[in-house]
Each structure stands twice: as C-alpha cells, then as structure tokens.
Design a protein around this motif. Structure first.
Motif, short mmCIF file in Angstrom:
data_model
loop_
_atom_site.label_atom_id
_atom_site.label_comp_id
_atom_site.label_asym_id
_atom_site.label_seq_id
_atom_site.Cartn_x
_atom_site.Cartn_y
_atom_site.Cartn_z
N LYS A 172 4.02 10.26 3.61
CA LYS A 172 5.52 10.67 4.86
C LYS A 172 4.69 11.12 5.46
CE LYS A 172 10.13 10.83 5.16
NZ LYS A 172 11.53 11.02 4.41
N ALA A 199 1.85 -1.55 0.19
CA ALA A 199 -0.01 -0.15 -0.19
C ALA A 199 0.73 1.10 0.16
CB ALA A 199 -0.78 -0.09 1.56
N LYS A 200 0.41 2.37 -0.75
CA LYS A 200 1.41 3.56 -0.49
C LYS A 200 0.45 4.49 0.12
CE LYS A 200 3.41 2.49 -4.89
NZ LYS A 200 4.83 1.92 -4.26
N HIS A 201 1.51 5.54 1.23
CA HIS A 201 0.95 5.91 2.25
C HIS A 201 2.24 7.25 2.01
CE1 HIS A 201 -1.16 3.58 4.50
NE2 HIS A 201 -0.49 2.64 4.07
N ALA A 237 5.16 2.52 6.84
CA ALA A 237 5.10 2.79 5.58
C ALA A 237 6.86 3.34 5.21
CB ALA A 237 4.50 3.15 4.52
N HIS A 238 7.44 4.21 6.26
CA HIS A 238 8.42 4.89 5.73
C HIS A 238 9.49 4.87 6.95
CE1 HIS A 238 6.36 7.30 2.43
NE2 HIS A 238 5.73 7.31 2.91
#
Length: 582
Positions: free
Chosen positions: A416, A412-414, A487-488
C-alpha cells in the motif's frame, strides 16, 4: 488522449529566457521606451537594451497599430503565427484586427490593428520609425534555441527544393522518351535550342539547392555533426525496424504516453525502434526543459534536432515501418523521404489537433499532406476515423489506446502506498492536470460528496492551486509505479470536461484502470460508452454522487484485457503496414 501535449508550459519568466540577437537589434532600432509585455519583465528588458523613456498607457477607446514579434515554433506556418499574435493581444484586453504579417528570419512581425476596450499598459510601447506603427509588442519569447528553429526552417526548404529537383528530373526523362520530343529534335537543332524549359528549371533548382546547402553549412558551423544511428548486433531480431516520430521523449509524462507504450510493445516483440521526439521533457519542479537520457535494449532515442531524414533512412533499413503520431511541419520532410524510398509509413491521428492541443504549430494544410500521403492512416477514436474518411481515406483504421498487460495485472500483489490514508476509501486520478480538458469542478464535486474519503491526483499539478482538504496532489509517478496505487484504489476517476478535445479522446488511463479491475466514474466521453465497469456522469453533480455510490457492479476484466493490449495494437498496425507495402 495523448498526455504529451500537457507537458508544454504556458509562461516563461525572462530570467529563464535570453532575448535572441535579432529581437535585440529590432528593439534597439525601433523602440524608445518599454513597459511590460505579456509575461516578459519590463524592467529587465529595459535594462538589457538601455532604454529609459516611459510611455503613456494605451487608453480605452483609442486605436493603435501594434507589431507583435514572435519566435516561431519550429516551422510554424504564417496563418498560425498571425492567429497566435491575435490571441496574445486578446489576453492583454484588446480587440485585435489582423493587418499584415512579414518575416524577419528567424522570427516574424505581425502587424495588428487594435481598438482598446480598457486602459492597457502591458505592452512594449514604441515611438517607431516604421510607417504607421505606434507601438511594438515583444511577446512569447520561447526557450527553444533560435538557431535550432532557423536550422529546422532551412532544412525543410532544402529538402523541399531537392524534392522538386527530383520531380523535375523524372519529368525531363519522361519528356525525352516521348514521341513529340523525337519528332521536334531536328527543329531544335536548327534553332539551337539545346536546353528545354525543364532543363532550365532543373538547373535553377540545382542552384537553389546549392544555395541552401551553403546556408545550411553556415548554420551547422556551431552545431555538433549528426551522429549515425546504430544498434549492437545482439539488439533485436530479424523483425523490421520501426521508427516512431513522437511529440515528447520516451520518459516524459512518466512514460505513459501512446508513443512510449507502443515502443515497449515493439521492443518486447524483438523489433528495433528508432524513437525521434520533437520536444524536450519539461521538468515542472525545476521550471525548465531537461535533456532526456533514455537507454533501453533495442531502442535508440534522439531529438529531431540531432538527426536528419537521411540518417534515419540509413539506420532504418529497406523493410522499416515508420510511425508518425502528429502532423507536425517539422516531420513532413521525413514523411516525404520515407515515401520516396518505399518505406511503409503510418500516420496516426491521436487527437483533435485543431484545438488548444495544436496551438502554435497545427496547420490544416500540413495535416492534409500526412493524411493524403501516408501509406496507412489510423484514428484512435471513432470521431477521428470519421475525420480521416471524410478526407478521402476510406481505408482508415480504428486503433484505440490500450494498456500493458504485463504491468497492469489485477492478481499482482503491491504494498500500500505510504501516501494513502489508512481506513479511508481512496479515489484516484492518473494523468494530466494542466490541460483545459481536465475538470477541477468535477474533482471539487466528488470531494464535497465524499467528505470522509480521500481523492489522490497523480500528475504534475499547477502551482498554487487551492484544493479541498480531502484532495491530495501526489505529483508525477512513472508508469511502473502506477499499478501499486491502483491496486489499493476503490474508485478510479476520469473527470474530463466536455468539449472538442474530450470528444476525440481515447483515454489511456481508462484501460489501465479496467485492467486492474477498478470501477470507474467518468464524464460522458463518446469513446468509453459501453465499457464494462464504467459509470457515466452527465453533470458535475452526478459525478460527485456516483463517486459516493458507484453504479458499476463488479466485472471480470479478463475479456476486456484480451482485446485491448498494446501487443494487439502493434500487431494490427504492423500487419496493415506490411500488407500495403507488399
């Protein structure tokens, strides 16, 4: 570890606490002068009670008898009250020896003999009329409603009496069907013995039940009536209803605790869930408990103060599965009521409660009741399964924690998070920062070894704690917000101090870290040995070094994810519950 217990605050200034009426009466009758008492403000207590005399300091080397007045946590057993009284006096610099304890409903008086090691003036001192008592300490006044505590005690006594009454009735019926009863019938007629001992005992218990019912009615005069628990017709399917008895509300600690995670998985599978919590949510920013207002399809969310065993049974239905996450005395009547009606009861041992996690409420006798009488028992750590098996439950299941595969998706894209510094490595810890199992020493070591990186802490941070310049306390976040931070993140942290608590912990966060494909640096916790992507530090220094240069190579999280979802855990628990019931 279940994060629920980490939300319980340790100190309550008097300005946020009202002294119960029974305490005020006790002090006025027996106390002539007051200094400070633990975290209670002496000046405010003195002003409240109109006391003016100033006592001398308790001198080093002196011997005193101290009475500690306590408000019990729910139905706290007497041995635990005595232990809590001793702990309070130890914190005040004394060497207590327990003398005796007596009830003053809805509280208790614990008489403790102390030998002073140092001069102490942090006690409520009294020229008391009580025999051989020279001082009165009033401490640990909690912000729980005293009426609710008294009500809970009365409810439990009522249910225990009714349970005994039902047992006697069964014994009476069996006796009347026995051969000896029939053979002795003529003799009983001659002697005029028309009531057996069992009948007399049954009558006594009926009278006792009536007395308790009257007392309960009086207590309920100022309480709102218990509302029936109901669901809309379109909520849930024909799947069995599941009742979850939890420590904290669904929305506490960001909704990341085991009870909330299981509830999400259950409602996603079409089960209706009745979620009953013991404690209210504590808001660290406001410094007080807050009433939760949780509304989700298929979920009914309520405090134990707002329901009864019968109300839960009426709503649950005959095919319900009932899950208990703590061996709390206030939940014992619910276990008995559910077993009596033939429901599938499941007790999960999720922590070693005979530690600081169980301070103020845990009882070995109560825990034994849950272990012995629940239809299914499970441990979230192998050491906890060993405890269950050692207590006679060879059928104990191993059901560790897990993660939500729908929420923690590595692809999944999140965006920052704004708090993360650009161009710097990010090290992240998510979870409780209050418990004695959390090691600030390991965090400082990581900060020193990684001076150019930033360490971010998500969770309620104790106030006024001095942090290294590259450590940022972000405060609490909901579980739905956590994936964006992970995610980051470059390295995820699990800095738990060695001890009884961490030995028995199955950390929820490590599953969420690994689901997101993040390398983990952790202390040596038995439950996570052998997990992929986890580097184990055996010392504080090694923890810092591993954060600077992680040992774990890249791994594919898919295989780990497949076997460790909350969906799998729910299916395992329900499958065994239904097998036992059938």
């Amino acid at each position: 570890m279940n994060d629920a217990m980490s939300t319980m605050p340790r100190d309550f200034p008097l300005r946020r606490v009202s002294l119960p009426a029974w305490v005020q009466k006790l002090l006025r009758e027996n106390v002539s002068s007051i200094v400070a008492a633990s975290h209670v403000h002496a000046e405010q207590v003195r002003a409240h009670l109109g006391l003016t005399a100033t006592p001398p300091t308790l001198k080093s080397g002196g011997s005193y008898d101290i009475v500690v007045a306590l408000v019990p946590h729910f139905a706290e057993p007497i041995p635990q009250l005595a232990l809590r009284a001793q702990k309070i006096l130890v914190l005040l610099g004394t060497e207590p020896v327990l003398s005796k304890i007596s009830w003053v409903l809805p509280g208790a008086l614990v008489l403790v003999h102390i030998e002073m090691a140092t001069d102490v003036s942090t006690l409520v001192y009294a020229n008391s009329t009580l025999a051989e008592v020279k001082a009165l300490a009033i401490t640990d006044v909690l912000p729980h409603r005293v009426r609710s505590a008294e009500l809970a005690q009365t409810k439990q006594a009522l249910w225990a009496a009714e349970d005994r009454e039902a047992t006697l009735l069964v014994e009476k019926q069996a006796m009347e069907q026995s051969r000896s009863w029939k053979l002795t019938q003529p003799l009983r007629g001659v002697m005029g013995e028309t009531r057996t001992r069992a009948e007399r005992l049954q009558a006594n218990w009926k009278n006792l039940s009536t007395d308790f019912k009257q007392q309960l009615t009086r207590l309920l005069d100022n309480q709102a009536p218990v509302q029936p628990i109901s669901f809309a017709a379109n909520e849930g399917t024909q799947a069995p209803t599941v009742v979850v008895f939890a420590f904290v509300p669904f929305d506490d600690v960001g909704g990341g605790q085991r009870s909330a995670q299981l509830t999400r998985a259950l409602t996603a599978q079409g089960h209706r869930v009745i979620y009953v919590h013991l404690l209210e949510r504590f808001d660290f920013a406001l410094g007080r408990h807050q009433k939760s207002n949780v509304s989700r399809p298929g979920l009914r969310h309520l405090s134990i103060d707002d329901t009864t065993p019968q109300a839960v049974l009426d709503a649950a239905g005959k095919n319900a599965v009932v899950l208990f996450e703590a061996p709390h005395p206030a939940l014992l009547p619910y276990l008995k009521a559910c077993n009596k009606t033939g429901l599938a009861t499941v007790f999960e041992l999720i922590d070693d409660w005979n530690t600081t996690l169980g301070d103020g409420w845990f009882s070995e006798d109560t825990a034994a009741e849950f272990i012995r009488h629940a239809r299914v028992v499970a441990g979230t750590a192998r050491s906890l399964v060993d405890v269950l098996q050692a207590r006679g439950r060879a059928d104990a299941l191993y059901v560790p924690n897990a993660a939500d595969e729908q929420l923690f998706r590595p692809a999944a894209k999140h965006a920052k998070p704004a708090e993360f510094e650009a161009g710097k490595r990010a090290l992240l810890y998510v979870g409780s920062l209050y418990g004695d199992w959390f090691s600030w020493e390991h965090i400082r070591s990581a900060a020193a070894e990684c001076p150019d990186d930033f360490i971010y802490l998500i969770g309620d941070c104790p106030p006024r704690r001095r942090l290294p310049p590259n450590v940022r306390a972000l405060g609490p976040r909901s579980i739905e917000q956590v994936p964006a931070y992970l995610a980051h993140t470059d390295i995820a942290l699990l800095p738990f101090a060695p001890g009884k608590v961490s030995t028995a912990v199955s950390p929820i966060k490590v599953f969420e870290y690994l689901f997101m494909g993040k390398p983990v640096v952790a202390t040596d916790l038995p439950e996570i040995r052998g997990y992929p992507g986890v580097s184990i530090a055996h010392s504080v220094t090694e923890f810092g070094r591993l954060c600077a240069t992680p040992l774990a190579a890249y791994f594919d999280p898919q295989a780990f994810i497949a076997g460790n979802t909350w969906t799998r855990r729910v299916e395992q628990l329900l499958r065994h519950a239904q097998v036992v019931k059938s």
